[in-house]
Design a protein around this motif. Structure first.
Motif, PDB file in Angstrom:
ATOM      1  N   GLU A 114     -15.851 -20.288  31.114  1.00 58.45           N
ATOM      2  CA  GLU A 114     -15.629 -18.936  31.607  1.00 58.45           C
ATOM      3  C   GLU A 114     -15.869 -17.772  30.569  1.00 58.45           C
ATOM      4  O   GLU A 114     -15.222 -16.775  30.495  1.00 58.45           O
ATOM      5  CB  GLU A 114     -13.669 -19.074  31.587  1.00 58.45           C
ATOM      6  N   ASP A 139     -15.703 -14.179  32.207  1.00 57.76           N
ATOM      7  CA  ASP A 139     -14.217 -13.598  31.929  1.00 57.76           C
ATOM      8  C   ASP A 139     -13.881 -13.149  30.705  1.00 57.76           C
ATOM      9  O   ASP A 139     -13.417 -12.220  30.371  1.00 57.76           O
ATOM     10  CB  ASP A 139     -13.173 -14.566  32.434  1.00 57.76           C
ATOM     11  N   ASN A 144     -18.373 -23.609  39.037  1.00 58.34           N
ATOM     12  CA  ASN A 144     -19.114 -22.415  38.433  1.00 58.34           C
ATOM     13  C   ASN A 144     -19.934 -21.678  39.487  1.00 58.34           C
ATOM     14  O   ASN A 144     -19.925 -20.369  39.684  1.00 58.34           O
ATOM     15  CB  ASN A 144     -19.708 -22.646  37.083  1.00 58.34           C
TER      16      ASN A 144
END
Length: 166
Positions: A52, A55, A106
């Motif tokens: 991630e 993010d 992803n």
């Protein structure tokens, strides 16, 4: 064991790479900022390996800090973003190669990112950032909140994959 890379840094094994990161973690006191350039650059490359990463990076990385333990006795790393917000990240997650499923998810997330961001910005502009469950107002800086009303991303991805045979 196979060799392992973090950015341009080569390690004989994944365990050796893990040990190098752990040395950085324990070189600093909890609450302190990682202030050695080599350590900072290693953590930047490591963070890029996180499932991630986008993010976690958010507005950009200003620095890294050593976070107090969240669970268990061990401290962790924290990203200090350029907008002043902070978020933790697991170096162990960074060192795990993504599964085929994670790689596909992803790619799917990248495909819908612009649409999801536009949806978020529209809700923010309309003043409708509220919890769908409690009705409480949400902060736009809270990255742990999902702002989409409807089926989950994983549910949509699973349905799509199933429609193509898995």
């Amino acid at each position: 064991m196979a060799e392992f890379w973090i950015g341009q840094r080569w390690y004989r094994t994944k365990g050796a790479a893990q040990e190098a990161v752990r040395e950085v973690l324990y070189r600093y006191d909890v609450g302190s900022t990682v202030d050695q350039e080599d350590d900072h650059l290693l953590l930047l490359d490591l963070l890029d390996m996180h499932l991630e990463a986008d993010d976690k990076i958010g507005s950009g990385v200003e620095a890294f800090a050593i976070a107090p333990p969240q669970r268990g006795p061990h401290p962790g790393f924290e990203v200090i973003r350029t907008d002043g917000s902070r978020i933790d990240f697991s170096y162990l997650t960074c060192l795990k190669p993504p599964t085929h499923r994670q790689q596909v998810l992803n790619v799917m997330r990248d495909e819908v990112k612009a649409t999801a961001n536009a949806y978020f910005e529209a809700r923010k502009a309309a003043g409708s950032l509220i919890s769908d469950e409690s009705g409480a107002p949400l902060e736009s800086t809270d990255t742990a909140v999902a702002y989409f009303r409807g089926p989950s991303f994983n549910g949509i991805a699973r349905e799509f994959a199933d429609s193509l045979g898995g």
